[in-house]
Design a protein around this motif. Structure first.
Motif, PDB file in Angstrom:
ATOM      1  N   GLU A   1      12.533  21.754  17.850  1.00 29.08           N
ATOM      2  CA  GLU A   1      13.102  22.712  16.883  1.00 29.08           C
ATOM      3  C   GLU A   1      12.360  24.049  16.994  1.00 29.08           C
ATOM      4  O   GLU A   1      11.141  24.090  16.906  1.00 29.08           O
TER       5      GLU A   1
ATOM      6  N   PHE B   1      11.308  15.214  -0.419  1.00 27.59           N
ATOM      7  CA  PHE B   1      10.633  16.198   0.432  1.00 27.59           C
ATOM      8  C   PHE B   1      11.628  16.810   1.405  1.00 27.59           C
ATOM      9  O   PHE B   1      12.434  16.100   2.015  1.00 27.59           O
TER      10      PHE B   1
ATOM     11  N   PHE C   1      24.608  15.488   1.670  1.00 33.06           N
ATOM     12  CA  PHE C   1      23.961  16.335   2.676  1.00 33.06           C
ATOM     13  C   PHE C   1      22.858  15.518   3.333  1.00 33.06           C
ATOM     14  O   PHE C   1      22.050  14.897   2.639  1.00 33.06           O
TER      15      PHE C   1
ATOM     16  N   ALA D   1       6.840  25.781  -1.113  1.00 33.13           N
ATOM     17  CA  ALA D   1       6.051  26.227   0.040  1.00 33.13           C
ATOM     18  C   ALA D   1       5.205  27.441  -0.350  1.00 33.13           C
ATOM     19  O   ALA D   1       5.595  28.240  -1.195  1.00 33.13           O
ATOM     20  N   GLU D   2       4.069  27.560   0.286  1.00 26.35           N
ATOM     21  CA  GLU D   2       3.115  28.621  -0.033  1.00 26.35           C
ATOM     22  C   GLU D   2       3.717  30.022   0.131  1.00 26.35           C
ATOM     23  O   GLU D   2       3.311  30.962  -0.548  1.00 26.35           O
TER      24      GLU D   2
ATOM     25  N   SER E   1      -1.921  20.969   2.206  1.00 34.00           N
ATOM     26  CA  SER E   1      -3.012  20.098   2.643  1.00 34.00           C
ATOM     27  C   SER E   1      -3.942  19.745   1.485  1.00 34.00           C
ATOM     28  O   SER E   1      -4.635  18.730   1.522  1.00 34.00           O
TER      29      SER E   1
ATOM     30  N   LEU F   1      21.048  16.461  12.590  1.00 36.53           N
ATOM     31  CA  LEU F   1      21.411  16.909  11.242  1.00 36.53           C
ATOM     32  C   LEU F   1      22.870  17.367  11.204  1.00 36.53           C
ATOM     33  O   LEU F   1      23.694  16.806  10.489  1.00 36.53           O
TER      34      LEU F   1
ATOM     35  N   SER G   1       9.136  19.865   7.641  1.00 37.90           N
ATOM     36  CA  SER G   1       9.097  19.530   9.061  1.00 37.90           C
ATOM     37  C   SER G   1       8.951  18.022   9.283  1.00 37.90           C
ATOM     38  O   SER G   1       8.489  17.296   8.398  1.00 37.90           O
TER      39      SER G   1
HETATM   40  P1  NAD Z   1       6.427  22.143   6.288  1.00 36.15           P
HETATM   41  O1  NAD Z   1       6.605  20.713   6.619  1.00 36.15           O
HETATM   42  O2  NAD Z   1       5.330  22.886   6.930  1.00 36.15           O
HETATM   43  O3  NAD Z   1       6.195  22.321   4.704  1.00 36.15           O
HETATM   44  C1  NAD Z   1       7.107  21.803   3.768  1.00 36.15           C
HETATM   45  C2  NAD Z   1       6.374  21.606   2.447  1.00 36.15           C
HETATM   46  O4  NAD Z   1       5.417  20.568   2.612  1.00 36.15           O
HETATM   47  C3  NAD Z   1       5.611  22.829   1.962  1.00 36.15           C
HETATM   48  O5  NAD Z   1       5.722  22.940   0.572  1.00 36.15           O
HETATM   49  C4  NAD Z   1       4.184  22.488   2.352  1.00 36.15           C
HETATM   50  O6  NAD Z   1       3.218  23.140   1.582  1.00 36.15           O
HETATM   51  C5  NAD Z   1       4.175  20.997   2.094  1.00 36.15           C
HETATM   52  N1  NAD Z   1       3.081  20.255   2.738  1.00 36.15           N
HETATM   53  C6  NAD Z   1       2.324  20.602   3.800  1.00 36.15           C
HETATM   54  N2  NAD Z   1       1.420  19.636   4.073  1.00 36.15           N
HETATM   55  C7  NAD Z   1       1.628  18.654   3.168  1.00 36.15           C
HETATM   56  C8  NAD Z   1       1.030  17.382   2.935  1.00 36.15           C
HETATM   57  N3  NAD Z   1       0.027  16.938   3.690  1.00 36.15           N
HETATM   58  N4  NAD Z   1       1.500  16.635   1.918  1.00 36.15           N
HETATM   59  C9  NAD Z   1       2.523  17.058   1.156  1.00 36.15           C
HETATM   60  N5  NAD Z   1       3.131  18.263   1.332  1.00 36.15           N
HETATM   61  C10 NAD Z   1       2.687  19.034   2.329  1.00 36.15           C
HETATM   62  O7  NAD Z   1       7.846  22.846   6.534  1.00 36.15           O
HETATM   63  P2  NAD Z   1       8.204  24.403   6.415  1.00 36.15           P
HETATM   64  O8  NAD Z   1       7.576  25.119   7.551  1.00 36.15           O
HETATM   65  O9  NAD Z   1       7.951  24.885   5.028  1.00 36.15           O
HETATM   66  O10 NAD Z   1       9.795  24.361   6.607  1.00 36.15           O
HETATM   67  C11 NAD Z   1      10.422  24.359   7.836  1.00 36.15           C
HETATM   68  C12 NAD Z   1      10.891  22.973   8.192  1.00 36.15           C
HETATM   69  O11 NAD Z   1      11.712  22.475   7.145  1.00 36.15           O
HETATM   70  C13 NAD Z   1      11.755  22.932   9.434  1.00 36.15           C
HETATM   71  O12 NAD Z   1      11.375  21.854  10.234  1.00 36.15           O
HETATM   72  C14 NAD Z   1      13.160  22.726   8.891  1.00 36.15           C
HETATM   73  O13 NAD Z   1      14.053  22.109   9.767  1.00 36.15           O
HETATM   74  C15 NAD Z   1      12.883  21.885   7.712  1.00 36.15           C
HETATM   75  N6  NAD Z   1      14.003  21.946   6.768  1.00 36.15           N
HETATM   76  C16 NAD Z   1      14.826  20.851   6.695  1.00 36.15           C
HETATM   77  C17 NAD Z   1      15.925  20.878   5.844  1.00 36.15           C
HETATM   78  C18 NAD Z   1      16.821  19.682   5.738  1.00 36.15           C
HETATM   79  O14 NAD Z   1      17.520  19.572   4.741  1.00 36.15           O
HETATM   80  N7  NAD Z   1      16.846  18.794   6.700  1.00 36.15           N
HETATM   81  C19 NAD Z   1      16.188  22.019   5.080  1.00 36.15           C
HETATM   82  C20 NAD Z   1      15.331  23.115   5.206  1.00 36.15           C
HETATM   83  C21 NAD Z   1      14.233  23.058   6.049  1.00 36.15           C
END
Ligand code: NAD
Length: 480
Positions: free
Chosen positions: A379, A223, A446, A176-177, A208, A407, A226
């Motif tokens: 969430e 992945f 998990f 993540a950024e 993006s 979850l 969200s």
């Molecule tokens: P996010 O979905 O915004 O980003 C996750 C990753 O996806 C980042 O690296 C982001 O840069 C990348 N991304 C964004 N757009 C993309 C695209 N179009 N194609 C490919 N990659 C792209 O999530 P976040 O804000 O970094 O994290 C929070 C979320 O993560 C929450 O919803 C949380 O519940 C979830 N999370 C889930 C678990 C799990 O195991 N279920 C664990 C930790 C966090």
């Protein structure tokens, strides 16, 4: 002193990107840890090509060679737990003990997979036809994109990268950024531990911009993030046919029944809901309390919350660090406003001022909510919990199962029958009895159910399923 410049790493070389972006400490916005040189789409493709080129080399190493690299990396991660924990706390905002614990966890995961790769994963058996032998072997999937969120900057990358490499795949890793520095350190440690160039590549860039490349030109995508981003990735794999594993959001209930030990229930709720500033996919977010304990539980929660210290993640004695950034802070506050509009009484949830202008929010409890209220459906991902009052255990179970992001779910009770029933009938992928909904082991599967997960489970013995593809071979001796 100018901030350190973090770049992508492709085929073992540092590769500068096309735009720079500051990496800001959420406890102290004047503290810039580093500048990130963000990659463009062409660099993402370059990283995939490098991983593809390294695949014949890495996939043909012996399990022992792969084990040695992972074990060496795990040892370095653990030996540097204080330093890396400090970096993680400074970058993401969890407290020092939480950050150090996460680093240790990453080391344990690397060591677990160093051992796991030496375990038997195939099968040899007789055919149902005479004279034929069957073997089922596990082979690497190929080039794997690892895309991770900001909330566990080193543990989540480790639990994806370690099994990917252990089973002979090569990797393109996009963190993540908000957390490039922790990611950079992990990649540096693994590369120095003995990976051939290109086996593990780091792409620092906007989702993006680089995401569409990383989700189309590879053999598999793991992945965590969200639900909305995950859905888009799933859509992309419909055309590409890549194997995909998604770990997404969670809306996790903690049930507290009349038979609960009150102090256990309060500790489970506090740790599960406010640990790591509530920014965990497994965070307790809905507290479902039965009528006989509801008032005492809510009162005890408020007393405990008022003694909960919020402050700089790296200061001693702090229970909870900042929210990760201004947009997440605004999201947390928006949900509290919505809860108030829908009739909840909100305790806490105010901004905590600091000289360093960190993104601090006091822990919040929305009391008197209905399970259908928005705060109980979507969430929040912050230090925000809500309470739902119910009349019976059956109603509590129904409320706990109302979510679509199943979850983790927990129950606090001393009634064995209730605990056993809840374990059996909860819709969640992980169930906790007299424990916080957050906090899991690394050697067991998990993952969630419903909208929370897609594809094979992560971690432990389950990881082999996603990170390998099986081959069934039939051999006849060639003579009648
Ligand atoms: P996010 O979905 O915004 O980003 C996750 C990753 O996806 C980042 O690296 C982001 O840069 C990348 N991304 C964004 N757009 C993309 C695209 N179009 N194609 C490919 N990659 C792209 O999530 P976040 O804000 O970094 O994290 C929070 C979320 O993560 C929450 O919803 C949380 O519940 C979830 N999370 C889930 C678990 C799990 O195991 N279920 C664990 C930790 C966090």
């Amino acid at each position: 002193m100018s901030a350190r410049l973090l770049t992508s790493v492709i085929a073992g070389r540092a590769v500068p990107g096309v735009e720079e972006r500051p990496n800001i400490n959420p406890s102290d916005v004047s503290d810039v840890l580093a500048e990130t040189s963000a990659a463009d789409a062409a660099m993402a493709q370059w990283a995939i090509d490098a991983a593809r080129e390294a695949l014949p080399v890495w996939s043909q190493t012996t399990p022992w060679e792969r084990s040695v690299v992972l074990d060496r990396a795990g040892s370095e991660v653990m030996a540097r737990a204080d330093e890396l924990g400090d970096l993680l706390a400074r970058e993401e905002g969890k407290t020092l003990p939480e950050a150090r614990g996460e680093v240790i966890r990453a080391g344990q995961i690397l060591k677990y997979f160093a051992g796991a790769v030496l375990q038997p994963h195939g099968l040899a058996l007789d055919s149902v036809r005479p004279g034929i032998e069957i073997t089922v072997t596990r082979e690497p999937v190929g080039v794997v994109s690892v895309i991770t969120p900001w909330n566990f900057p080193i543990a989540i990358p480790a639990w994806k990268i370690a099994p990917a490499l252990a089973f002979g795949n090569t990797v393109v890793f996009k963190p993540a950024e908000l957390v490039p520095a922790s990611a950079w350190e992990l990649v540096d440690i693994l590369n120095r531990a003995g990976l051939p160039p290109g086996a593990l590549n780091l792409v620092l860039g906007r989702g993006s911009v680089v995401g569409p490349v990383l989700t189309t030109g590879v053999d598999a995508i793991t992945f965590t993030g969200s639900v909305s981003t995950g859905r888009g990735i799933l859509q992309a794999t419909v055309d590409s046919g890549a194997k995909v594993q998604l770990e997404l959001g969670g809306k996790n209930p903690l049930v507290v029944t009349d038979d609960a030990d009150l102090s256990v229930a309060v500790e489970c709720a506090m740790q599960g809901g406010f640990g790591s500033t509530g920014q965990r996919c497994t965070a307790s977010s809905i507290l479902v309390a039965t009528a006989g304990i509801h008032d005492a539980f809510v009162e005890a929660m408020q007393a405990r919350m008022s003694a909960w210290t919020v402050g700089d993640a790296r200061s001693a004695g702090v229970d909870m660090g900042p929210v990760v950034d201004p947009s997440q802070l605004a999201q947390d506050e928006d949900y509290l406003a919505v809860a108030r509009e829908q009739g909840a009484q909100v305790v806490g949830g105010h901004r905590v001022e600091s000289a360093a202008a960190g993104h601090f929010l006091a822990p919040a409890l929305a009391i008197g909510t209905a399970i259908t209220d928005r705060i109980n459906v979507e969430e929040v991902f912050g230090p925000v919990m809500s309470v739902v009052r119910v009349d019976s255990y059956d109603e509590a179970l129904a409320a706990a199962n109302a979510s679509t992001m199943n979850l983790s779910a927990g129950i606090c009770t001393t009634d064995l029958a209730e605990a056993a029933h809840f374990r059996r009938h909860s819709k969640a992928g992980m169930v906790m009895v007299n424990l916080p909904t957050a906090g899991v082991d690394f050697h067991v599967p998990f993952g969630g159910r419903g909208e929370s997960s897609h594809g094979p489970r992560e971690q432990g013995t389950a990881a082999v399923e996603f990170f390998t593809t099986s081959k069934t071979s039939y051999t006849h001796p060639g003579q009648p």
